[in-house]
Scaffold this motif. Structure first.
Motif, PDB file in Angstrom:
ATOM      1  N   MET A   1       0.740  -0.885  -0.336  1.00 17.35           N
ATOM      2  CA  MET A   1       0.339   0.505   0.519  1.00 17.35           C
ATOM      3  C   MET A   1       1.037   1.168   0.085  1.00 17.35           C
ATOM      4  O   MET A   1       1.848   1.465   0.992  1.00 17.35           O
ATOM      5  N   GLN A   2       0.637   2.019  -0.705  1.00 18.30           N
ATOM      6  CA  GLN A   2       1.290   3.307  -0.790  1.00 18.30           C
ATOM      7  C   GLN A   2       0.797   4.208   0.379  1.00 18.30           C
ATOM      8  O   GLN A   2       0.093   4.511   0.751  1.00 18.30           O
ATOM      9  N   THR A   3       2.238   5.109   0.710  1.00 12.54           N
ATOM     10  CA  THR A   3       1.932   6.336   1.563  1.00 12.54           C
ATOM     11  C   THR A   3       1.120   7.262   1.122  1.00 12.54           C
ATOM     12  O   THR A   3       2.369   7.728   0.227  1.00 12.54           O
ATOM     13  N   LEU A   4       0.161   7.784   1.749  1.00 12.98           N
ATOM     14  CA  LEU A   4      -0.396   9.483   1.272  1.00 12.98           C
ATOM     15  C   LEU A   4      -0.150  10.603   2.642  1.00 12.98           C
ATOM     16  O   LEU A   4      -0.128  10.029   3.503  1.00 12.98           O
ATOM     17  N   HIS A   5       0.531  11.617   1.535  1.00  7.96           N
ATOM     18  CA  HIS A   5       0.506  12.579   2.955  1.00  7.96           C
ATOM     19  C   HIS A   5      -1.058  13.275   2.674  1.00  7.96           C
ATOM     20  O   HIS A   5      -1.229  14.339   1.640  1.00  7.96           O
ATOM     21  N   VAL A   6      -1.431  12.332   3.852  1.00  7.91           N
ATOM     22  CA  VAL A   6      -3.018  13.267   4.106  1.00  7.91           C
ATOM     23  C   VAL A   6      -3.001  15.268   4.929  1.00  7.91           C
ATOM     24  O   VAL A   6      -2.433  14.090   6.010  1.00  7.91           O
ATOM     25  N   ALA A  50     -10.975  15.552   4.622  1.00 12.84           N
ATOM     26  CA  ALA A  50      -9.540  14.819   4.250  1.00 12.84           C
ATOM     27  C   ALA A  50      -8.602  16.000   2.599  1.00 12.84           C
ATOM     28  O   ALA A  50      -9.842  15.531   1.957  1.00 12.84           O
ATOM     29  N   GLU A  51      -7.664  16.120   2.363  1.00 11.32           N
ATOM     30  CA  GLU A  51      -7.164  15.671   1.221  1.00 11.32           C
ATOM     31  C   GLU A  51      -5.835  15.410   0.821  1.00 11.32           C
ATOM     32  O   GLU A  51      -5.042  15.201   1.628  1.00 11.32           O
ATOM     33  N   ILE A  52      -5.355  15.364  -0.303  1.00 10.97           N
ATOM     34  CA  ILE A  52      -3.617  14.683  -0.995  1.00 10.97           C
ATOM     35  C   ILE A  52      -3.446  15.519  -1.950  1.00 10.97           C
ATOM     36  O   ILE A  52      -4.921  15.609  -2.991  1.00 10.97           O
ATOM     37  N   ASP A  53      -2.551  15.985  -1.764  1.00 10.49           N
ATOM     38  CA  ASP A  53      -2.124  16.987  -3.054  1.00 10.49           C
ATOM     39  C   ASP A  53      -3.284  18.167  -3.514  1.00 10.49           C
ATOM     40  O   ASP A  53      -3.625  18.370  -4.644  1.00 10.49           O
ATOM     41  N   PHE A  56      -9.571  17.264  -2.125  1.00 11.94           N
ATOM     42  CA  PHE A  56     -10.578  16.903  -1.644  1.00 11.94           C
ATOM     43  C   PHE A  56     -11.005  14.763  -1.580  1.00 11.94           C
ATOM     44  O   PHE A  56     -11.166  14.514  -2.818  1.00 11.94           O
ATOM     45  N   VAL A  57     -10.447  14.281  -0.868  1.00 11.84           N
ATOM     46  CA  VAL A  57     -10.602  13.032  -0.842  1.00 11.84           C
ATOM     47  C   VAL A  57     -11.321  12.363   1.221  1.00 11.84           C
ATOM     48  O   VAL A  57     -12.411  11.686   0.337  1.00 11.84           O
ATOM     49  N   GLY A  76     -17.389  10.421   5.224  1.00 12.71           N
ATOM     50  CA  GLY A  76     -16.734   9.321   4.383  1.00 12.71           C
ATOM     51  C   GLY A  76     -15.950   9.778   3.018  1.00 12.71           C
ATOM     52  O   GLY A  76     -15.110  11.062   3.983  1.00 12.71           O
ATOM     53  N   MET A  77     -15.056   8.803   2.666  1.00 13.72           N
ATOM     54  CA  MET A  77     -14.246   8.891   2.020  1.00 13.72           C
ATOM     55  C   MET A  77     -14.833   9.138   0.205  1.00 13.72           C
ATOM     56  O   MET A  77     -15.770   7.948  -0.114  1.00 13.72           O
ATOM     57  N   SER A  78     -13.783   9.441  -0.531  1.00 13.22           N
ATOM     58  CA  SER A  78     -13.798   9.571  -1.912  1.00 13.22           C
ATOM     59  C   SER A  78     -14.251   8.196  -2.583  1.00 13.22           C
ATOM     60  O   SER A  78     -12.465   7.442  -1.674  1.00 13.22           O
ATOM     61  N   GLU A  79     -14.553   7.635  -3.353  1.00 12.66           N
ATOM     62  CA  GLU A  79     -13.880   6.037  -4.270  1.00 12.66           C
ATOM     63  C   GLU A  79     -12.501   6.245  -3.935  1.00 12.66           C
ATOM     64  O   GLU A  79     -11.993   7.283  -4.978  1.00 12.66           O
ATOM     65  N   GLY A  80     -11.853   5.401  -4.329  1.00 14.68           N
ATOM     66  CA  GLY A  80     -10.719   4.725  -4.148  1.00 14.68           C
ATOM     67  C   GLY A  80      -9.558   5.268  -3.352  1.00 14.68           C
ATOM     68  O   GLY A  80      -8.393   5.195  -2.813  1.00 14.68           O
ATOM     69  N   TYR A  81     -10.256   5.565  -2.148  1.00 18.95           N
ATOM     70  CA  TYR A  81      -8.830   6.165  -0.882  1.00 18.95           C
ATOM     71  C   TYR A  81      -9.741   5.557   0.344  1.00 18.95           C
ATOM     72  O   TYR A  81      -8.563   6.036   1.332  1.00 18.95           O
ATOM     73  N   LYS A  82     -10.317   3.567   1.137  1.00 19.00           N
ATOM     74  CA  LYS A  82     -10.826   3.366   1.597  1.00 19.00           C
ATOM     75  C   LYS A  82      -9.665   2.633   2.052  1.00 19.00           C
ATOM     76  O   LYS A  82      -9.107   2.363   0.817  1.00 19.00           O
ATOM     77  N   GLY A  83      -9.383   2.675   3.013  1.00 18.44           N
ATOM     78  CA  GLY A  83      -8.071   1.431   3.725  1.00 18.44           C
ATOM     79  C   GLY A  83      -6.525   2.118   3.342  1.00 18.44           C
ATOM     80  O   GLY A  83      -6.187   1.698   3.838  1.00 18.44           O
ATOM     81  N   TYR A  84      -6.537   3.686   3.146  1.00 15.68           N
ATOM     82  CA  TYR A  84      -5.038   4.296   3.506  1.00 15.68           C
ATOM     83  C   TYR A  84      -6.017   4.701   5.150  1.00 15.68           C
ATOM     84  O   TYR A  84      -4.412   5.224   4.761  1.00 15.68           O
ATOM     85  N   GLY A  85      -6.464   4.469   6.008  1.00 17.61           N
ATOM     86  CA  GLY A  85      -6.172   5.472   7.219  1.00 17.61           C
ATOM     87  C   GLY A  85      -6.755   7.079   7.542  1.00 17.61           C
ATOM     88  O   GLY A  85      -6.671   7.575   8.577  1.00 17.61           O
ATOM     89  N   ILE A  86      -7.482   7.006   5.902  1.00 19.68           N
ATOM     90  CA  ILE A  86      -7.869   8.683   5.333  1.00 19.68           C
ATOM     91  C   ILE A  86      -8.673   8.784   7.193  1.00 19.68           C
ATOM     92  O   ILE A  86      -9.245   9.949   8.149  1.00 19.68           O
ATOM     93  N   GLY A  87      -9.871   7.771   6.996  1.00 18.99           N
ATOM     94  CA  GLY A  87     -11.369   7.584   8.222  1.00 18.99           C
ATOM     95  C   GLY A  87     -10.547   7.961   9.612  1.00 18.99           C
ATOM     96  O   GLY A  87     -11.392   8.244  10.256  1.00 18.99           O
TER      97      GLY A  87
END
Length: 156
Positions: A1-6, A50-53, A56-57, A76-87
């Motif tokens: 899983m890639q690391t995202l800066h949230v 939550a934002e990435i770059d 809005f995610v 809630g999370m935008s499609e494709g962003y679940k499972g990254y710890g954003i919630g």
């Protein structure tokens, strides 16, 4: 899983359209209650996003139900962003906001029980929240057959 800066931040008026699209997308699936743009703008100070770059995610909001109780809603999370710890990051920010207000308990009605349990909440009976029932449940289409689970966390 890639690391995202949230980046989690308090919402502002410019975020209303993104909030509207995400929340009402969930509402169409019967997972959230719909919100109008006007209601979102009126309550914009209760939302975190939550934002990435700069994109809005995800989002979540706090609604005060009593002197010492708030509810997490519209999480809630935008499609494709679940499972990254954003919630989890959004919940963390919402808890911090509640603590700044001197709130001691935070609750949610959810279908994602395991997510909330992983974030330190415990399953409780809905009936211990008459504030919620009188605030929202009376006008909810599911009021006579609510299938959401109540969770709560003491935060002070």
């Amino acid at each position: 899983m890639q690391t995202l800066h949230v980046l989690c931040r308090n919402a502002k008026a410019d975020d209303v359209e993104s909030l509207y699209n995400l929340i009402n997308g969930y509402a169409e699936k019967g997972i959230m209650l719909p919100r109008s743009r006007e209601a979102l703008l009126k309550n914009i100070d209760t939302f975190v996003i939550a934002e990435i770059d700069g994109k809005f995610v995800g989002c979540g909001a706090l609604t005060r139900l009593g002197d010492d109780l708030v509810e997490i809603r519209s999480l809630g999370m935008s499609e494709g962003y679940k499972g990254y710890g954003i919630g989890g990051l959004l919940v963390e920010r919402l808890i911090e906001n509640a603590q700044k207000q001197g709130i001691s308990k935070i609750m949610a009605l959810t279908y994602a029980v395991s997510f909330f349990v992983r974030n330190g909440f415990e399953v409780v009976e809905k009936e211990i929240f008459p504030e919620k029932v009188w605030t929202d449940c009376m006008s909810c289409p599911k009021r006579h057959a609510c299938d959401e689970i109540a969770v709560m966390k003491k935060i002070l």
